[in-house]
Design a protein around this motif. Structure first.
Motif, PDB file in Angstrom:
ATOM      1  N   PHE A   1       7.918   8.712   1.797  1.00  0.00           N
ATOM      2  CA  PHE A   1       7.101   8.504   0.598  1.00  0.00           C
ATOM      3  C   PHE A   1       7.599   7.201  -0.014  1.00  0.00           C
ATOM      4  CE2 PHE A   1       5.504   9.815  -3.662  1.00  0.00           C
ATOM      5  CZ  PHE A   1       4.282  10.356  -3.294  1.00  0.00           C
ATOM      6  N   ASN A   2       6.849   6.089   0.226  1.00  0.00           N
ATOM      7  CA  ASN A   2       7.378   4.795  -0.204  1.00  0.00           C
ATOM      8  C   ASN A   2       7.175   4.552  -1.700  1.00  0.00           C
ATOM      9  OD1 ASN A   2       4.651   4.286  -0.292  1.00  0.00           O
ATOM     10  ND2 ASN A   2       4.750   2.349   0.831  1.00  0.00           N
ATOM     11  N   ARG A   3       7.689   3.415  -2.167  1.00  0.00           N
ATOM     12  CA  ARG A   3       7.643   3.127  -3.613  1.00  0.00           C
ATOM     13  C   ARG A   3       6.214   2.996  -4.124  1.00  0.00           C
ATOM     14  NH1 ARG A   3      11.906  -0.507  -2.067  1.00  0.00           N
ATOM     15  NH2 ARG A   3      13.942   0.315  -2.704  1.00  0.00           N
ATOM     16  N   ALA A   4       5.347   2.389  -3.313  1.00  0.00           N
ATOM     17  CA  ALA A   4       3.944   2.261  -3.738  1.00  0.00           C
ATOM     18  C   ALA A   4       3.316   3.637  -3.921  1.00  0.00           C
ATOM     19  CB  ALA A   4       3.159   1.451  -2.714  1.00  0.00           C
TER      20      ALA A   4
ATOM     21  N   ASP B   1       0.835  -1.206   0.000  1.00  0.00           N
ATOM     22  CA  ASP B   1       0.000   0.000   0.000  1.00  0.00           C
ATOM     23  C   ASP B   1       0.868   1.254   0.000  1.00  0.00           C
ATOM     24  OD1 ASP B   1      -2.300  -1.551   0.133  1.00  0.00           O
ATOM     25  OD2 ASP B   1      -2.215  -1.630   2.328  1.00  0.00           O
ATOM     26  N   ALA B   2       0.316   2.325  -0.539  1.00  0.00           N
ATOM     27  CA  ALA B   2       1.003   3.621  -0.526  1.00  0.00           C
ATOM     28  C   ALA B   2       0.973   4.194   0.889  1.00  0.00           C
ATOM     29  CB  ALA B   2       0.325   4.575  -1.502  1.00  0.00           C
ATOM     30  N   ILE B   3       2.134   4.570   1.398  1.00  0.00           N
ATOM     31  CA  ILE B   3       2.243   5.122   2.749  1.00  0.00           C
ATOM     32  C   ILE B   3       2.985   6.446   2.672  1.00  0.00           C
ATOM     33  CG2 ILE B   3       3.133   4.786   5.084  1.00  0.00           C
ATOM     34  CD1 ILE B   3       2.964   1.795   4.630  1.00  0.00           C
ATOM     35  N   VAL B   4       2.355   7.483   3.239  1.00  0.00           N
ATOM     36  CA  VAL B   4       2.937   8.820   3.261  1.00  0.00           C
ATOM     37  C   VAL B   4       2.896   9.310   4.697  1.00  0.00           C
ATOM     38  CG1 VAL B   4       2.782  11.177   2.400  1.00  0.00           C
ATOM     39  CG2 VAL B   4       2.122   9.265   0.912  1.00  0.00           C
TER      40      VAL B   4
ATOM     41  N   GLN C   1       4.470   5.119  -7.221  1.00  0.00           N
ATOM     42  CA  GLN C   1       3.719   4.569  -8.348  1.00  0.00           C
ATOM     43  C   GLN C   1       2.297   5.121  -8.400  1.00  0.00           C
ATOM     44  OE1 GLN C   1       3.962   0.333  -7.850  1.00  0.00           O
ATOM     45  NE2 GLN C   1       6.188   0.242  -8.221  1.00  0.00           N
ATOM     46  N   MET C   2       1.672   5.322  -7.246  1.00  0.00           N
ATOM     47  CA  MET C   2       0.290   5.798  -7.218  1.00  0.00           C
ATOM     48  C   MET C   2       0.177   7.255  -7.640  1.00  0.00           C
ATOM     49  SD  MET C   2      -2.378   5.914  -4.001  1.00  0.00           S
ATOM     50  CE  MET C   2      -2.597   4.131  -3.999  1.00  0.00           C
ATOM     51  N   PHE C   3       1.086   8.115  -7.106  1.00  0.00           N
ATOM     52  CA  PHE C   3       0.939   9.553  -7.327  1.00  0.00           C
ATOM     53  C   PHE C   3       1.782  10.083  -8.488  1.00  0.00           C
ATOM     54  CE2 PHE C   3      -0.298   9.014  -2.873  1.00  0.00           C
ATOM     55  CZ  PHE C   3      -1.484   9.729  -2.841  1.00  0.00           C
ATOM     56  N   GLY C   4       2.788   9.317  -8.913  1.00  0.00           N
ATOM     57  CA  GLY C   4       3.608   9.776 -10.028  1.00  0.00           C
ATOM     58  C   GLY C   4       4.778  10.656  -9.626  1.00  0.00           C
ATOM     59  N   TYR C   5       4.954  10.923  -8.346  1.00  0.00           N
ATOM     60  CA  TYR C   5       6.103  11.684  -7.853  1.00  0.00           C
ATOM     61  C   TYR C   5       7.177  10.706  -7.379  1.00  0.00           C
ATOM     62  CZ  TYR C   5       2.937  15.736  -7.499  1.00  0.00           C
ATOM     63  OH  TYR C   5       2.045  16.758  -7.758  1.00  0.00           O
ATOM     64  N   ASP C   6       8.450  11.073  -7.575  1.00  0.00           N
ATOM     65  CA  ASP C   6       9.486  10.291  -6.897  1.00  0.00           C
ATOM     66  C   ASP C   6       9.752  10.914  -5.526  1.00  0.00           C
ATOM     67  OD1 ASP C   6      11.171  12.520  -7.264  1.00  0.00           O
ATOM     68  OD2 ASP C   6      12.003  11.716  -9.123  1.00  0.00           O
TER      69      ASP C   6
END
Length: 324
Positions: free
Chosen positions: A264-267, A250-253, A270-275
């Motif tokens: 800002f993890n890898r998921a 899951d995306a975790i911020v 991928q979800m938001f398009g930012y590195d």
């Protein structure tokens, strides 16, 4: 070993064997009592990695247990028919000498196997060389300055540096070096504690000075070691947390108290398009749809006050390309 050493020392100086036996018994009992007292305390760490351990060693092994050594010496003087003042003086001097021995020799033996910190050989050698020069200058016949000028404190900057940089092992070696040089200088008739009228008083002052130096330096080194260990634990915990975040599906911020992104993890990438470099330090509102900015503000309101969110809301997120 302690008893045999005391007996040989008494024999070398030609002291009566009865006196030697009393003094030897006092020092031996002091060592046994100190070891038993420290061993009975489960919280005592022989590596002296915490100030509490140094204080326990100084209090139980030094101040309390060594009274037996003082009593042994005082008993020998009393048996010889010494005056009450002589008996009291013998107790104080012997007690101070035993305290000094505990604070100088014991840490050296306890922490000798502790690894040296990862500092350069040049720094290690330079620190001890400067300490030696300062101590010899203070207690040797180097400067033609009146003996009451407090040159005894000249080694302190180098002792502090070694305690902060070379750990408890370096601090113990430094204390032993200062103790040896100061004893040599005083016995040779030089330094701030040079015997003038009363050699016994001079030696007692030297013992007191050495014990205080040892306690101060070892406390500083142990406190620094404890802080270093705490920082290392925190760094390891953060590394494990980062590993968990990066491998999560899951995306975790996460954000700081100002509402700015700090992880800002890898998921999430991928979800938001930012590195991570783009997202790091940006406001959380960057990832929220414009229609839900007010809800995002309410969500972040408790952060500056150090409170937990206490609020669960559902908001629409916004990708880098503007889609939701």
């Amino acid at each position: 070993g302690i008893a045999l050493g005391q007996l040989l020392l008494a024999w070398f100086h030609g002291a009566p064997m009865a006196d030697a036996a009393l003094v030897s018994a006092g020092h031996t009992l002091a060592a046994v009592a100190g070891a038993r007292a420290l061993g009975s305390i489960g919280a005592f760490d022989s590596r002296l990695a915490r100030p509490r351990d140094v204080l326990l060693l100084a209090a139980l092994g030094g101040a309390v247990a060594t009274t037996l050594a003082g009593l042994g010496h005082a008993s020998a003087v009393y048996v010889r028919g010494g005056l009450p003042l002589d008996v009291s003086l013998a107790f104080v001097v012997s007690w101070l000498a035993a305290c000094m021995g505990v604070m100088v020799i014991s840490p050296l033996l306890l922490v000798w196997r502790t690894p040296w910190p990862r500092t350069s050989v040049v720094e290690l050698a330079g620190s001890f060389a400067l300490l030696l020069v300062a101590t010899v200058s203070s207690f040797g016949h180097v400067f033609a300055i009146h003996e009451h000028v407090p040159l005894a404190f000249a080694p302190f900057p180098f002792l502090i540096w070694i305690a902060m940089r070379q750990g408890t092992r370096g601090a113990a070696v430094a204390v032993a070096l200062v103790a040896a040089v100061s004893l040599w200088g005083t016995l040779a008739g030089h330094g701030p504690f040079e015997p003038i009228e009363n050699p016994t008083e001079s030696v007692a002052l030297l013992w007191s000075f050495t014990a205080i130096v040892a306690l101060t330096v070892m406390l500083l080194a142990s406190a620094n070691a404890q802080q270093h260990k705490s920082r290392q634990r925190l760094a390891d915990r953060e590394a494990r947390m980062r590993a968990i975040l990066q491998t999560a599906v899951d995306a975790i911020v996460t954000v700081d108290e100002r509402g700015r992104i700090e992880s800002f993890n890898r998921a999430a990438e991928q979800m938001f398009g930012y590195d991570f470099d783009e997202a790091n330090g940006a406001k959380l509102s960057t990832l929220v749809a414009r229609a839900d900015l007010d809800a995002c503000k309410r969500l972040l309101e408790p952060l500056p006050r150090g409170q937990r969110f206490g609020l669960v809301i559902e908001i629409a997120a916004r990708r880098k390309d503007g889609t939701t």
